[in-house]
Each structure stands twice: as structure tokens, then as C-alpha cells.
Design a protein around this motif. Structure first.
Motif, PDB file in Angstrom:
ATOM      1  N   VAL A   1      -1.630   6.952  -9.547  1.00  0.00           N
ATOM      2  CA  VAL A   1      -2.127   6.037  -8.513  1.00  0.00           C
ATOM      3  C   VAL A   1      -3.637   6.154  -8.359  1.00  0.00           C
ATOM      4  N   LEU A   2      -4.188   7.382  -8.458  1.00  0.00           N
ATOM      5  CA  LEU A   2      -5.638   7.552  -8.361  1.00  0.00           C
ATOM      6  C   LEU A   2      -6.333   6.757  -9.467  1.00  0.00           C
TER       7      LEU A   2
ATOM      8  N   CYS B   1      -1.508  -0.092   0.589  1.00  0.00           N
ATOM      9  CA  CYS B   1      -0.077   0.085   0.318  1.00  0.00           C
ATOM     10  C   CYS B   1       0.150   1.150  -0.748  1.00  0.00           C
ATOM     11  N   ASN B   2      -0.712   1.190  -1.764  1.00  0.00           N
ATOM     12  CA  ASN B   2      -0.604   2.225  -2.794  1.00  0.00           C
ATOM     13  C   ASN B   2      -0.852   3.612  -2.218  1.00  0.00           C
ATOM     14  N   ILE B   3      -1.831   3.716  -1.331  1.00  0.00           N
ATOM     15  CA  ILE B   3      -2.114   5.004  -0.694  1.00  0.00           C
ATOM     16  C   ILE B   3      -0.934   5.438   0.168  1.00  0.00           C
ATOM     17  N   MET B   4      -0.343   4.482   0.889  1.00  0.00           N
ATOM     18  CA  MET B   4       0.841   4.796   1.697  1.00  0.00           C
ATOM     19  C   MET B   4       1.988   5.291   0.833  1.00  0.00           C
ATOM     20  N   MET B   5       2.166   4.684  -0.346  1.00  0.00           N
ATOM     21  CA  MET B   5       3.237   5.117  -1.239  1.00  0.00           C
ATOM     22  C   MET B   5       3.041   6.562  -1.675  1.00  0.00           C
TER      23      MET B   5
ATOM     24  N   LEU C   1       4.431  -5.803  -7.337  1.00  0.00           N
ATOM     25  CA  LEU C   1       4.234  -5.577  -8.764  1.00  0.00           C
ATOM     26  C   LEU C   1       3.289  -4.407  -9.025  1.00  0.00           C
ATOM     27  N   TYR C   2       2.299  -4.235  -8.159  1.00  0.00           N
ATOM     28  CA  TYR C   2       1.403  -3.091  -8.332  1.00  0.00           C
ATOM     29  C   TYR C   2       2.115  -1.773  -8.034  1.00  0.00           C
ATOM     30  N   LEU C   3       2.911  -1.750  -6.993  1.00  0.00           N
ATOM     31  CA  LEU C   3       3.665  -0.531  -6.674  1.00  0.00           C
ATOM     32  C   LEU C   3       4.644  -0.208  -7.791  1.00  0.00           C
TER      33      LEU C   3
ATOM     34  N   ILE D   1       1.354   8.947  -0.088  1.00  0.00           N
ATOM     35  CA  ILE D   1       1.560   9.840   1.061  1.00  0.00           C
ATOM     36  C   ILE D   1       3.043  10.024   1.350  1.00  0.00           C
ATOM     37  N   CYS D   2       3.781   8.925   1.382  1.00  0.00           N
ATOM     38  CA  CYS D   2       5.212   8.991   1.724  1.00  0.00           C
ATOM     39  C   CYS D   2       6.019   9.705   0.652  1.00  0.00           C
ATOM     40  N   THR D   3       5.748   9.416  -0.631  1.00  0.00           N
ATOM     41  CA  THR D   3       6.504  10.082  -1.692  1.00  0.00           C
ATOM     42  C   THR D   3       6.162  11.566  -1.768  1.00  0.00           C
ATOM     43  N   GLN D   4       4.911  11.926  -1.433  1.00  0.00           N
ATOM     44  CA  GLN D   4       4.535  13.337  -1.426  1.00  0.00           C
ATOM     45  C   GLN D   4       5.225  14.094  -0.298  1.00  0.00           C
TER      46      GLN D   4
END
Length: 227
Positions: free
Chosen positions: A123-124, A85-89, A29-31, A91-94
Motif C-alpha cells: 500500500v505504501l 480509504c487505502n490508509i484506513m484499510m 478497484l484500488y483496494l 490500519i484496520c487490517t493491521q
């Protein structure tokens, strides 16, 4: 022939399984809310809020469930896991933004880049608000539970959210949207986001929290595992 008695725990899950399910939904839900937050919704030219406001209170509801059943320490661990998990999202989307696309998919690539180039800022703001909001929400809920001796769940869910949404909405809107909308609209976004989250929490989130907590306590295998 002796009749074998039915196992009373046959269809019950362990509290660890329940914890995993709640944690997965919490993270998801946060993502989802962070991606939805890219779009700003205009209601009659009077109120502005990001689309993630619709799903965000349900993540808070699950945070309440985590704190209520498994305690502040477990909720804090899940909160930090969600942060990673938010940080991973991001990085991966960038990485997806930086990688080249074929010419015939230019429009698709442009749309992807437009959305996910804005996501890091969202996200920040979300991460700052998330940590301040969720940690304060779990902390206040635990303290209110001690004061009320475990009674009146609705006082804990709504009372803790009144403080937590303030810590969450202010940094999220300021970091995520400052400079992209007018000061007037920015203030409206903060006010409306705070009030709408509280309203969704009171009307939908708290009744759902009651149902989820009741369901978990009724369907977990060993009640002693749950605090």
C-alpha cells in the motif's frame, strides 16, 4: 379524459448518482488491486508481475471517466478520498494482525497475518505511485482535452496513461518489492507492469471508457450538470 404525457426523465439518474457509482467502483478497484498485489505471477519464467496489474488499469479507466465528465478538480477530490480509504484499510487490517486468535484457528490466523503483514508495504508503494500516477493522469488528460478541443478521447486516455503509468509503476515496484526479489526480476516487473498496463488500457480500458462515458451522458437527468 386528458392523456398524461410521459416524463422523459423518469428512468434517468442525476449526475451526482453517476458520480457516486463511478467513485465507489474507483475506490473498490484500488483496494482490490492492493490486496491482489501481494501475489507475484510468473509467466514461463520470463515475466513477473503482481496480480493487481490485472485490475489496476480498470481503476485508471474510471479515473479517465471522472476527469472527462466531471473535470480535474472532482477527479482530484476522489483521488484523495481513495488515498484515505487505502490508509484506513492498512490500519484496520493491521489491527486484525495484532489481535489474538484461538489455537484451533492457527492456520487461518497465520495466513491472514502473512498476507496483511505484507499489505502495508504494498500500500505504501501503491500510495506513492497512486498519487503521482493518478494526479498526473488527470492533469495530462485535462490538458490534452484542451489541445484537442474535446475530440479523440482515445488520444487522451492512452496518451495520459503513457506518462502516468511510468510515474506509478516505478515507485510501486521499487517500494513494494525491493529486497524481496532479485534486481533482474525487479527490472522485469517494472517493464512488464508498465507495458501490460498500457496494453490492457488500449485493448480494454479505452473501449470501456467510451461505453461508460456514453452511458452516463445518455442516462443522467440533467446534461448541464456534466462538464
Amino acid at each position: 379524459m386528458n392523456k398524461v404525457s410521459e416524463n422523459p426523465f423518469k428512468n434517468r439518474m442525476s449526475s451526482q448518482t453517476a458520480l457516486m457509482l463511478v467513485s465507489v467502483l474507483f475506490v473498490s478497484l484500488y483496494l482490490i488491486s492492493n490486496v491482489m498485489a501481494v501475489k507475484v505471477i510468473d509467466l514461463f519464467g520470463l515475466f513477473y508481475f503482481d496480480a493487481g496489474t490485472i485490475t489496476f488499469p480498470f481503476a485508471y479507466m474510471l479515473g479517465d471517466v471522472l476527469t472527462e465528465i466531471w473535470g480535474y478538480r472532482t477527479a482530484r477530490r476522489v483521488i484523495w478520498m481513495t488515498l484515505l480509504c487505502n490508509i484506513m484499510m492498512v490500519i484496520c487490517t493491521q489491527i486484525g494482525v495484532w489481535l489474538p486468535a484461538p489455537d484451533y484457528l492457527h492456520e487461518t490466523a497465520t495466513a491472514y497475518n502473512h498476507i496483511f503483514s505484507y499489505v502495508p508495504r504494498i500500500v505504501l508503494g501503491s500510495l506513492v505511485g497512486f498519487l503521482l500516477g493518478e494526479l498526473s493522469n488527470a492533469w495530462f488528460m485535462e490538458r490534452i482535452k484542451q489541445k484537442t478541443r474535446g475530440r479523440r478521447l482515445w488520444v487522451r486516455t492512452i496518451g495520459s496513461s503513457m506518462v502516468a503509468y511510468l510515474f506509478d509503476s516505478l515507485p510501486f515496484v521499487l517500494i513494494g518489492f525491493f529486497g524481496t526479489v532479485s534486481t533482474h526480476d525487479l527490472l522485469l516487473m517494472i517493464l512488464f507492469q508498465y507495458l501490460s498496463k498500457l496494453l490492457i488500457e488500449a485493448i480494454c480500458g479505452t473501449p470501456l471508457a467510451y461505453m461508460v462515458i456514453y452511458w452516463i451522458k445518455e442516462h443522467t437527468r440533467y446534461h448541464g450538470e456534466i462538464q
